[in-house]
Write a protein that holds these residues in place. Structure first.
Motif, PDB file in Angstrom:
ATOM      1  N   HIS A   8       0.813  -1.265  -0.153  1.00 20.63           N
ATOM      2  CA  HIS A   8      -0.141  -0.019  -0.137  1.00 20.63           C
ATOM      3  C   HIS A   8       0.904   1.405  -0.100  1.00 20.63           C
ATOM      4  O   HIS A   8       0.352   2.270   0.078  1.00 20.63           O
ATOM      5  N   THR A   9       2.010   1.009  -0.081  1.00 18.61           N
ATOM      6  CA  THR A   9       2.947   2.379  -0.111  1.00 18.61           C
ATOM      7  C   THR A   9       3.509   2.330  -1.659  1.00 18.61           C
ATOM      8  O   THR A   9       4.320   1.369  -2.197  1.00 18.61           O
ATOM      9  N   PRO A  10       3.605   3.586  -2.190  1.00 17.59           N
ATOM     10  CA  PRO A  10       4.037   3.633  -3.655  1.00 17.59           C
ATOM     11  C   PRO A  10       5.609   3.288  -3.637  1.00 17.59           C
ATOM     12  O   PRO A  10       6.054   3.935  -2.688  1.00 17.59           O
ATOM     13  N   GLU A  11       6.134   2.880  -4.850  1.00 14.75           N
ATOM     14  CA  GLU A  11       7.570   2.921  -5.095  1.00 14.75           C
ATOM     15  C   GLU A  11       8.087   4.263  -5.315  1.00 14.75           C
ATOM     16  O   GLU A  11       9.143   4.634  -5.055  1.00 14.75           O
ATOM     17  N   THR A  12       7.413   4.689  -6.182  1.00 17.18           N
ATOM     18  CA  THR A  12       7.748   6.161  -6.828  1.00 17.18           C
ATOM     19  C   THR A  12       7.381   7.252  -6.009  1.00 17.18           C
ATOM     20  O   THR A  12       6.465   7.032  -5.404  1.00 17.18           O
ATOM     21  N   THR A  13       7.933   8.488  -6.148  1.00 15.29           N
ATOM     22  CA  THR A  13       7.425   9.655  -5.498  1.00 15.29           C
ATOM     23  C   THR A  13       6.884  10.481  -6.362  1.00 15.29           C
ATOM     24  O   THR A  13       7.349  11.736  -6.636  1.00 15.29           O
ATOM     25  N   THR A  14       5.710  10.172  -7.159  1.00 14.73           N
ATOM     26  CA  THR A  14       5.158  11.247  -7.727  1.00 14.73           C
ATOM     27  C   THR A  14       4.357  12.107  -6.890  1.00 14.73           C
ATOM     28  O   THR A  14       3.648  11.647  -5.994  1.00 14.73           O
ATOM     29  N   ARG A  15       4.696  13.084  -7.410  1.00 13.56           N
ATOM     30  CA  ARG A  15       3.842  14.490  -6.588  1.00 13.56           C
ATOM     31  C   ARG A  15       3.068  15.235  -7.524  1.00 13.56           C
ATOM     32  O   ARG A  15       3.519  15.532  -8.646  1.00 13.56           O
ATOM     33  N   VAL A  16       1.670  15.635  -7.435  1.00 13.58           N
ATOM     34  CA  VAL A  16       0.835  16.227  -7.782  1.00 13.58           C
ATOM     35  C   VAL A  16       0.584  17.482  -7.049  1.00 13.58           C
ATOM     36  O   VAL A  16       0.017  17.404  -5.994  1.00 13.58           O
ATOM     37  N   ILE A  17       0.873  18.731  -7.853  1.00 13.58           N
ATOM     38  CA  ILE A  17       0.770  20.174  -7.271  1.00 13.58           C
ATOM     39  C   ILE A  17      -0.413  20.588  -7.810  1.00 13.58           C
ATOM     40  O   ILE A  17      -0.446  20.813  -9.132  1.00 13.58           O
ATOM     41  N   ARG A  18      -1.261  20.841  -7.195  1.00 12.66           N
ATOM     42  CA  ARG A  18      -2.619  21.384  -7.461  1.00 12.66           C
ATOM     43  C   ARG A  18      -3.139  22.656  -6.704  1.00 12.66           C
ATOM     44  O   ARG A  18      -2.424  22.890  -5.591  1.00 12.66           O
ATOM     45  N   ILE A  19      -4.224  23.141  -7.239  1.00 17.20           N
ATOM     46  CA  ILE A  19      -4.577  24.206  -6.342  1.00 17.20           C
ATOM     47  C   ILE A  19      -5.331  23.657  -5.159  1.00 17.20           C
ATOM     48  O   ILE A  19      -5.969  22.561  -5.270  1.00 17.20           O
ATOM     49  N   SER A  20      -5.592  24.399  -4.288  1.00 12.77           N
ATOM     50  CA  SER A  20      -5.952  23.786  -2.811  1.00 12.77           C
ATOM     51  C   SER A  20      -7.623  23.587  -3.322  1.00 12.77           C
ATOM     52  O   SER A  20      -8.300  24.383  -3.762  1.00 12.77           O
ATOM     53  N   ARG A  21      -7.962  22.363  -2.537  1.00 12.21           N
ATOM     54  CA  ARG A  21      -9.586  22.154  -2.751  1.00 12.21           C
ATOM     55  C   ARG A  21     -10.326  23.113  -1.904  1.00 12.21           C
ATOM     56  O   ARG A  21     -11.598  23.169  -2.246  1.00 12.21           O
ATOM     57  N   LEU A  22      -9.810  23.820  -1.095  1.00 12.88           N
ATOM     58  CA  LEU A  22     -10.478  24.840  -0.417  1.00 12.88           C
ATOM     59  C   LEU A  22     -11.145  25.803  -1.314  1.00 12.88           C
ATOM     60  O   LEU A  22     -12.117  26.323  -1.042  1.00 12.88           O
ATOM     61  N   SER A  23     -10.426  26.047  -2.497  1.00  4.84           N
ATOM     62  CA  SER A  23     -11.103  26.827  -3.516  1.00  4.84           C
ATOM     63  C   SER A  23     -12.424  26.645  -4.166  1.00  4.84           C
ATOM     64  O   SER A  23     -12.901  27.582  -4.593  1.00  4.84           O
ATOM     65  N   LEU A  24     -12.558  25.348  -3.782  1.00  2.00           N
ATOM     66  CA  LEU A  24     -13.938  25.052  -4.518  1.00  2.00           C
ATOM     67  C   LEU A  24     -15.249  25.800  -3.631  1.00  2.00           C
ATOM     68  O   LEU A  24     -16.074  25.884  -4.266  1.00  2.00           O
ATOM     69  N   LEU A  25     -14.978  26.005  -2.513  1.00  2.00           N
ATOM     70  CA  LEU A  25     -15.969  26.698  -1.554  1.00  2.00           C
ATOM     71  C   LEU A  25     -16.004  28.092  -2.232  1.00  2.00           C
ATOM     72  O   LEU A  25     -17.274  28.598  -2.409  1.00  2.00           O
ATOM     73  N   ALA A  26     -15.022  28.554  -2.534  1.00  2.00           N
ATOM     74  CA  ALA A  26     -15.167  29.996  -3.416  1.00  2.00           C
ATOM     75  C   ALA A  26     -16.047  29.821  -4.605  1.00  2.00           C
ATOM     76  O   ALA A  26     -16.765  30.813  -4.903  1.00  2.00           O
ATOM     77  N   CYS A  27     -15.946  28.822  -5.401  1.00  2.00           N
ATOM     78  CA  CYS A  27     -16.901  28.440  -6.392  1.00  2.00           C
ATOM     79  C   CYS A  27     -18.335  28.391  -5.983  1.00  2.00           C
ATOM     80  O   CYS A  27     -19.171  28.977  -6.566  1.00  2.00           O
ATOM     81  N   GLY A  28     -18.679  27.937  -4.691  1.00  2.00           N
ATOM     82  CA  GLY A  28     -20.136  27.982  -4.158  1.00  2.00           C
ATOM     83  C   GLY A  28     -20.499  29.258  -4.022  1.00  2.00           C
ATOM     84  O   GLY A  28     -21.583  29.740  -4.213  1.00  2.00           O
ATOM     85  N   PHE A  29     -19.803  30.291  -3.386  1.00  2.00           N
ATOM     86  CA  PHE A  29     -20.064  31.589  -3.109  1.00  2.00           C
ATOM     87  C   PHE A  29     -20.241  32.530  -4.116  1.00  2.00           C
ATOM     88  O   PHE A  29     -21.042  33.129  -4.436  1.00  2.00           O
ATOM     89  N   LEU A  30     -19.225  32.218  -5.410  1.00  2.00           N
ATOM     90  CA  LEU A  30     -19.538  32.713  -6.640  1.00  2.00           C
ATOM     91  C   LEU A  30     -20.894  32.581  -7.260  1.00  2.00           C
ATOM     92  O   LEU A  30     -21.539  33.263  -7.737  1.00  2.00           O
ATOM     93  N   LEU A  31     -21.142  30.997  -6.999  1.00  2.00           N
ATOM     94  CA  LEU A  31     -22.551  30.784  -7.518  1.00  2.00           C
ATOM     95  C   LEU A  31     -23.688  31.568  -6.795  1.00  2.00           C
ATOM     96  O   LEU A  31     -24.812  31.976  -7.620  1.00  2.00           O
ATOM     97  N   LEU A  32     -23.577  31.531  -5.652  1.00  2.00           N
ATOM     98  CA  LEU A  32     -24.557  32.329  -4.873  1.00  2.00           C
ATOM     99  C   LEU A  32     -24.602  33.648  -5.279  1.00  2.00           C
ATOM    100  O   LEU A  32     -25.750  34.364  -5.295  1.00  2.00           O
TER     101      LEU A  32
END
Length: 156
Positions: A8-32
Motif C-alpha cells: 500500500h505504499t508507492p515505490e515512486t515519489t510522484t507528486r501532484v501539485i494542484r490548487i487547494s481544494r478549499l478554493s471549491l468553496l469559493a466557487c459555491g460563493f460565486l454561484l450564490l
C-alpha cells in the motif's frame, strides 16, 4: 527510519501539485453571488450562471505532476510532458507560476508551482532539481558542527 515499502505504499515519489481544494468553496460563493442577478432578470443575466462552473473546471484541471519520468504540466487547454533529459532548469518570475526552461531554449509554464513549493518539487524529482532550502540548512548544520568542534578544541 522510514518504513519499509509494502503493497500500500508507492515505490515512486510522484507528486501532484494542484490548487487547494478549499478554493471549491469559493466557487459555491460565486454561484450564490451570480444567482441573485440571474433570478432577478433571467433574460439578461442567466448566462452568468456558467461562470462558477467554468472556474470549478479550471480549478480541477490545472496541475503539475512531477515524477520519475519527468514533469507533466496541465494547463487550461493543453497538457505538456517534459522528460528529465529535456529540462535545462526552472525559472521563477516575479509574478505567476514557475517556468521550466527546456534544452532547446523554450519555456513551459508549470501551473501552481511557486518558489514555496520548491521542496516538494525537489523531493519528487529525485534530486534532479535542487532544493535551496535544504542546501542552506545543510550549510548551517556544517557551520554549527565546525563551531562546536572549534569550541571543543579550545576547551582542551
Amino acid at each position: 527510519m522510514p518504513p519499509s515499502s509494502s503493497s500500500h505504499t508507492p515505490e515512486t515519489t510522484t507528486r501532484v501539485i494542484r490548487i487547494s481544494r478549499l478554493s471549491l468553496l469559493a466557487c459555491g460563493f460565486l454561484l450564490l453571488a451570480v444567482a441573485s442577478p440571474a433570478m432577478a432578470w433571467p433574460a439578461a443575466f442567466s448566462w452568468m450562471l456558467v461562470i462558477p462552473f467554468l472556474v470549478l473546471a479550471w480549478i480541477l484541471r490545472v496541475r503539475t505532476v512531477v515524477g520519475p519520468d519527468g514533469i507533466t504540466a496541465r494547463a487550461t487547454f493543453s497538457t505538456t510532458r517534459i522528460g528529465w533529459d529535456a529540462l535545462a532548469g526552472i525559472r521563477f518570475p516575479k509574478r505567476g507560476w514557475a517556468r521550466a526552461t527546456l534544452t532547446d531554449g523554450s519555456e513551459v509554464p508549470l501551473p501552481v508551482v511557486t518558489f514555496g513549493r520548491l521542496p516538494e518539487l525537489a523531493e519528487a524529482s529525485g534530486g534532479r532539481i535542487t532544493d535551496p532550502y535544504a542546501a542552506a540548512d545543510a550549510a548551517r548544520a556544517a557551520e554549527a558542527a565546525a563551531r562546536a568542534t572549534e569550541s571543543d578544541d579550545a576547551t582542551k
